[in-house]
Scaffold this motif. Structure first.
Motif, PDB file in Angstrom:
ATOM      1  N   PHE A   1     122.274 -26.031  31.341  1.00 26.51           N
ATOM      2  CA  PHE A   1     121.088 -25.395  31.912  1.00 26.51           C
ATOM      3  C   PHE A   1     121.348 -23.904  32.109  1.00 26.51           C
ATOM      4  CE2 PHE A   1     117.916 -28.500  33.935  1.00 26.51           C
ATOM      5  CZ  PHE A   1     117.995 -29.340  32.836  1.00 26.51           C
ATOM      6  N   HIS A   2     122.512 -23.579  32.661  1.00 29.41           N
ATOM      7  CA  HIS A   2     122.849 -22.177  32.912  1.00 29.41           C
ATOM      8  C   HIS A   2     122.871 -21.385  31.606  1.00 29.41           C
ATOM      9  CE1 HIS A   2     124.744 -18.692  34.796  1.00 29.41           C
ATOM     10  NE2 HIS A   2     125.592 -18.674  33.769  1.00 29.41           N
ATOM     11  N   SER A   3     123.439 -21.981  30.560  1.00 22.73           N
ATOM     12  CA  SER A   3     123.518 -21.311  29.268  1.00 22.73           C
ATOM     13  C   SER A   3     122.131 -21.122  28.669  1.00 22.73           C
ATOM     14  CB  SER A   3     124.393 -22.126  28.311  1.00 22.73           C
ATOM     15  OG  SER A   3     124.412 -21.555  27.028  1.00 22.73           O
ATOM     16  N   LEU A   4     121.288 -22.126  28.769  1.00 24.37           N
ATOM     17  CA  LEU A   4     119.962 -22.053  28.178  1.00 24.37           C
ATOM     18  C   LEU A   4     119.073 -21.056  28.922  1.00 24.37           C
ATOM     19  CD1 LEU A   4     118.111 -23.111  25.987  1.00 24.37           C
ATOM     20  CD2 LEU A   4     117.470 -24.995  27.493  1.00 24.37           C
ATOM     21  N   LEU A   5     119.171 -21.038  30.251  1.00 17.47           N
ATOM     22  CA  LEU A   5     118.345 -20.131  31.049  1.00 17.47           C
ATOM     23  C   LEU A   5     118.802 -18.686  30.916  1.00 17.47           C
ATOM     24  CD1 LEU A   5     117.842 -22.257  34.289  1.00 17.47           C
ATOM     25  CD2 LEU A   5     116.168 -21.765  32.499  1.00 17.47           C
ATOM     26  N   SER A   6     119.980 -18.462  30.343  1.00 16.30           N
ATOM     27  CA  SER A   6     120.482 -17.106  30.123  1.00 16.30           C
ATOM     28  C   SER A   6     120.322 -16.657  28.681  1.00 16.30           C
ATOM     29  CB  SER A   6     121.968 -17.029  30.516  1.00 16.30           C
ATOM     30  OG  SER A   6     122.173 -17.488  31.827  1.00 16.30           O
ATOM     31  N   SER A   7     119.759 -17.489  27.855  1.00 14.47           N
ATOM     32  CA  SER A   7     119.693 -17.202  26.433  1.00 14.47           C
ATOM     33  C   SER A   7     118.363 -16.540  26.061  1.00 14.47           C
ATOM     34  CB  SER A   7     119.846 -18.504  25.632  1.00 14.47           C
ATOM     35  OG  SER A   7     118.716 -19.345  25.849  1.00 14.47           O
ATOM     36  N   PRO A   8     118.335 -15.858  24.910  1.00 16.41           N
ATOM     37  CA  PRO A   8     117.072 -15.262  24.443  1.00 16.41           C
ATOM     38  C   PRO A   8     116.014 -16.311  24.126  1.00 16.41           C
ATOM     39  CG  PRO A   8     118.977 -14.298  23.302  1.00 16.41           C
ATOM     40  CD  PRO A   8     119.476 -15.497  24.062  1.00 16.41           C
ATOM     41  N   GLU A   9     116.459 -17.552  23.813  1.00 16.36           N
ATOM     42  CA  GLU A   9     115.502 -18.595  23.446  1.00 16.36           C
ATOM     43  C   GLU A   9     114.529 -18.900  24.581  1.00 16.36           C
ATOM     44  OE1 GLU A   9     118.679 -18.690  22.815  1.00 16.36           O
ATOM     45  OE2 GLU A   9     118.733 -18.722  20.616  1.00 16.36           O
ATOM     46  N   ILE A  10     115.003 -18.843  25.825  1.00 20.64           N
ATOM     47  CA  ILE A  10     114.127 -19.187  26.950  1.00 20.64           C
ATOM     48  C   ILE A  10     113.023 -18.146  27.102  1.00 20.64           C
ATOM     49  CG2 ILE A  10     115.466 -18.006  28.736  1.00 20.64           C
ATOM     50  CD1 ILE A  10     113.731 -21.423  29.078  1.00 20.64           C
ATOM     51  N   TYR A  11     113.345 -16.859  26.849  1.00 17.36           N
ATOM     52  CA  TYR A  11     112.332 -15.809  26.967  1.00 17.36           C
ATOM     53  C   TYR A  11     111.358 -15.866  25.799  1.00 17.36           C
ATOM     54  CZ  TYR A  11     115.230 -13.947  30.685  1.00 17.36           C
ATOM     55  OH  TYR A  11     115.938 -13.788  31.844  1.00 17.36           O
ATOM     56  N   ALA A  12     111.861 -16.228  24.628  1.00 21.43           N
ATOM     57  CA  ALA A  12     110.972 -16.399  23.481  1.00 21.43           C
ATOM     58  C   ALA A  12     109.995 -17.544  23.734  1.00 21.43           C
ATOM     59  CB  ALA A  12     111.785 -16.655  22.219  1.00 21.43           C
ATOM     60  N   ALA A  13     110.497 -18.634  24.346  1.00 17.01           N
ATOM     61  CA  ALA A  13     109.622 -19.771  24.663  1.00 17.01           C
ATOM     62  C   ALA A  13     108.606 -19.396  25.728  1.00 17.01           C
ATOM     63  CB  ALA A  13     110.471 -20.960  25.121  1.00 17.01           C
ATOM     64  N   ARG A  14     109.003 -18.626  26.725  1.00 15.68           N
ATOM     65  CA  ARG A  14     108.065 -18.199  27.777  1.00 15.68           C
ATOM     66  C   ARG A  14     106.966 -17.329  27.180  1.00 15.68           C
ATOM     67  NH1 ARG A  14     109.605 -18.616  33.087  1.00 15.68           N
ATOM     68  NH2 ARG A  14     108.513 -16.691  33.624  1.00 15.68           N
ATOM     69  N   SER A  15     107.359 -16.437  26.280  1.00 15.86           N
ATOM     70  CA  SER A  15     106.374 -15.559  25.658  1.00 15.86           C
ATOM     71  C   SER A  15     105.413 -16.344  24.773  1.00 15.86           C
ATOM     72  CB  SER A  15     107.092 -14.482  24.843  1.00 15.86           C
ATOM     73  OG  SER A  15     106.168 -13.649  24.201  1.00 15.86           O
TER      74      SER A  15
ATOM     75  N   LEU B   1     111.810 -25.885  30.193  1.00 18.45           N
ATOM     76  CA  LEU B   1     112.309 -24.983  31.228  1.00 18.45           C
ATOM     77  C   LEU B   1     111.524 -23.683  31.280  1.00 18.45           C
ATOM     78  CD1 LEU B   1     116.155 -25.494  30.801  1.00 18.45           C
ATOM     79  CD2 LEU B   1     114.694 -26.391  32.620  1.00 18.45           C
ATOM     80  N   ALA B   2     110.870 -23.330  30.178  1.00 15.80           N
ATOM     81  CA  ALA B   2     110.069 -22.104  30.168  1.00 15.80           C
ATOM     82  C   ALA B   2     108.885 -22.199  31.114  1.00 15.80           C
ATOM     83  CB  ALA B   2     109.581 -21.804  28.750  1.00 15.80           C
ATOM     84  N   ARG B   3     108.491 -23.413  31.475  1.00 11.21           N
ATOM     85  CA  ARG B   3     107.349 -23.608  32.373  1.00 11.21           C
ATOM     86  C   ARG B   3     107.747 -23.547  33.842  1.00 11.21           C
ATOM     87  NH1 ARG B   3     103.534 -25.584  28.750  1.00 11.21           N
ATOM     88  NH2 ARG B   3     104.513 -26.176  26.765  1.00 11.21           N
ATOM     89  N   VAL B   4     109.038 -23.403  34.106  1.00  8.26           N
ATOM     90  CA  VAL B   4     109.530 -23.248  35.474  1.00  8.26           C
ATOM     91  C   VAL B   4     109.469 -21.772  35.850  1.00  8.26           C
ATOM     92  CG1 VAL B   4     111.518 -23.567  36.998  1.00  8.26           C
ATOM     93  CG2 VAL B   4     111.043 -25.228  35.194  1.00  8.26           C
ATOM     94  N   SER B   5     109.023 -21.472  37.065  1.00 11.37           N
ATOM     95  CA  SER B   5     108.948 -20.092  37.505  1.00 11.37           C
ATOM     96  C   SER B   5     110.321 -19.445  37.465  1.00 11.37           C
ATOM     97  CB  SER B   5     108.392 -20.018  38.931  1.00 11.37           C
ATOM     98  OG  SER B   5     108.452 -18.701  39.425  1.00 11.37           O
ATOM     99  N   LYS B   6     110.365 -18.176  37.051  1.00  8.64           N
ATOM    100  CA  LYS B   6     111.643 -17.487  36.934  1.00  8.64           C
ATOM    101  C   LYS B   6     112.332 -17.333  38.284  1.00  8.64           C
ATOM    102  CE  LYS B   6     113.793 -13.827  34.297  1.00  8.64           C
ATOM    103  NZ  LYS B   6     114.896 -13.661  35.236  1.00  8.64           N
ATOM    104  N   SER B   7     111.564 -17.350  39.363  1.00  6.96           N
ATOM    105  CA  SER B   7     112.167 -17.262  40.687  1.00  6.96           C
ATOM    106  C   SER B   7     113.039 -18.475  41.002  1.00  6.96           C
ATOM    107  CB  SER B   7     111.078 -17.109  41.755  1.00  6.96           C
ATOM    108  OG  SER B   7     110.221 -18.249  41.760  1.00  6.96           O
TER     109      SER B   7
END
Length: 421
Positions: free
Chosen positions: A58-72, A40-46
């Motif tokens: 999905f909603h819980s994961l996209l709102s979690s710190p883990e998704i931003y850590a994965a994007r970074s 999910l980190a490869r999906v555009s934030k828009s």
């Protein structure tokens, strides 16, 4: 006669599974959270708003710190603009209120408003309504707006608000607050050694990411500058004395390469963190003090200083000490010729340049609906290209997007920052 009703035949296991979709494992439950976050980190934030509606997980994961850590971790961060505005509140007494806004892209065709037109010298320039200002409703963000004359600095996904004037007692503040734009929450960072107002701050990452805060203190203080270590979240013991003959309160600070520059109305200084001393710049840098001119806005992008002046965009050539115009932006200049506007800021937008200005009433045309509301903020995203020619470096720009905000009511944009999410 047997009047009892025979029981209905029991459905087969295969048909039962067909009518029980809830028993089928979802994508997020079938794979570990680490793998789901990496995908999910490869999906555009828009696209996060629509993607999060797929399921609760999905909603819980996209709102979690883990998704931003994965994007970074995979380098999939995207720049996002945040705008701080001041609005008037009328009542028994007139007060001002500061609020933060997140600039969102209007990708959903159902909420797009179409095109708008701004009239310049009888001609109409088309603008796309691709951006809207969404208020950050978290109360902690508004708590941070209770001070004025603070230094605001974007560091990755966070905004540091440093010093300022406390409106309750009117005194300088040592406070440092951090806005986390991933969760729209606020935390306190260690306080500065010295209370400051109207200080200047810059990010210096040659030594492992540090924030240099300068000025804004009383003249009798020896601690004219302080250094905050981002990794340890502590203020360093070493302080920076004031440069000699700095004179006056107006100055600007920015980092270029491995050095920090301080520009005043009279002099220009450079600070070498490795040597720990100030040097007075020679006459080759004479043009740099133009960034202090009234109404001028500037920023550093790709180790170059850019400045807007008289509707044109310039970059500073350190080799000859002159300001050189950025070519190819005649259309941008044309949108503001003979128009009343106020420049707000130049922003480093993930390697591109964003020009922010406030359009005043005389610049608005009502010939074609919908039109730009009165006194609205406009945003131009500029892609820059460098070319090395026989006469030297040439920089040209191309307008990728020209948009305006959709917030209604009277407000005054103060600062615009680009964070990485």
């Amino acid at each position: 006669m047997n009047n009892s009703t025979s029981p209905s035949p029991r459905p087969s296991s295969s048909s039962s599974r067909c009518h029980e979709p809830s028993s089928s494992p979802s994508f997020s439950s079938a794979v570990p959270d680490e793998i789901a976050a990496n995908c999910l980190a490869r999906v555009s934030k828009s696209q996060y708003r629509s993607t999060s509606s797929v399921s609760k997980s999905f909603h819980s994961l996209l709102s979690s710190p883990e998704i931003y850590a994965a994007r970074s971790e995979i380098g999939a961060t995207e720049p996002r603009l945040y705008l701080c505005c001041e609005s008037l509140r009328t009542g028994a007494t007139t007060t001002t209120r500061r609020s933060w806004y997140n600039l969102m892209s209007l990708d959903d065709e159902r909420i797009k408003k179409g095109d708008a037109f701004i009239s310049v010298n009888g001609a109409e320039i088309k603008m796309k309504t691709e951006l809207r200002l969404v208020p950050v409703k978290d109360s902690s963000f508004h708590h941070l707006c209770a001070r004025s004359k603070e230094a605001n600095l974007a560091v990755g996904p966070e905004i540091y608000q440093i010093g300022g004037i406390n409106k309750k007692n009117g005194k300088r503040s040592r406070s440092v607050c951090v806005l986390d734009c991933r969760s729209h929450t606020q935390r306190r960072a260690p306080r500065m050694r010295v209370a400051r107002q109207c200080a200047k701050a810059c990010l210096f990452d040659d030594d492992g990411s540090s924030i240099y805060v300068m000025g804004g203190c009383r003249r009798d203080k020896e601690c004219w500058g302080e250094v905050f270590d981002l990794k340890s979240q502590t203020w360093k013991k070493e302080t920076l004395p004031s440069p000699l003959l700095i004179g006056g309160d107006e100055f600007q600070v920015f980092a270029l390469g491995a050095k920090i520059y301080v520009i005043t109305e009279c002099n220009k200084y450079v600070y070498d963190p490795k040597e720990g001393r100030w040097l007075l710049l020679d006459w080759h840098f004479v043009g740099l003090n133009r960034i202090l001119e009234l109404g001028g806005v500037w920023c550093v992008l790709d180790n170059l200083v850019f400045m807007e002046c008289s509707s044109d965009l310039y970059w500073y050539d350190l080799s000859c000490g002159k300001w050189v115009i950025v070519q190819g932006l005649e259309d941008l200049c044309y949108t503001r010729v003979n128009c009343r506007y106020r420049m707000v800021q130049l922003v480093n937008y993930g390697g591109k340049l964003v020009i922010v200005w406030l359009v005043l009433p005389e610049a608005v045309s009502r010939r074609k609906p919908p039109v730009i509301p009165l006194e609205k903020t406009c945003f131009a995203v500029i892609r820059l290209e460098k070319r090395l020619t026989s006469s030297g470096l040439v920089i040209s720009g191309e307008i990728e997007r020209l948009s305006f905000s959709l917030v209604h009511g009277s407000y005054n944009p103060l600062t615009c920052l680009s964070v990485s999410l």
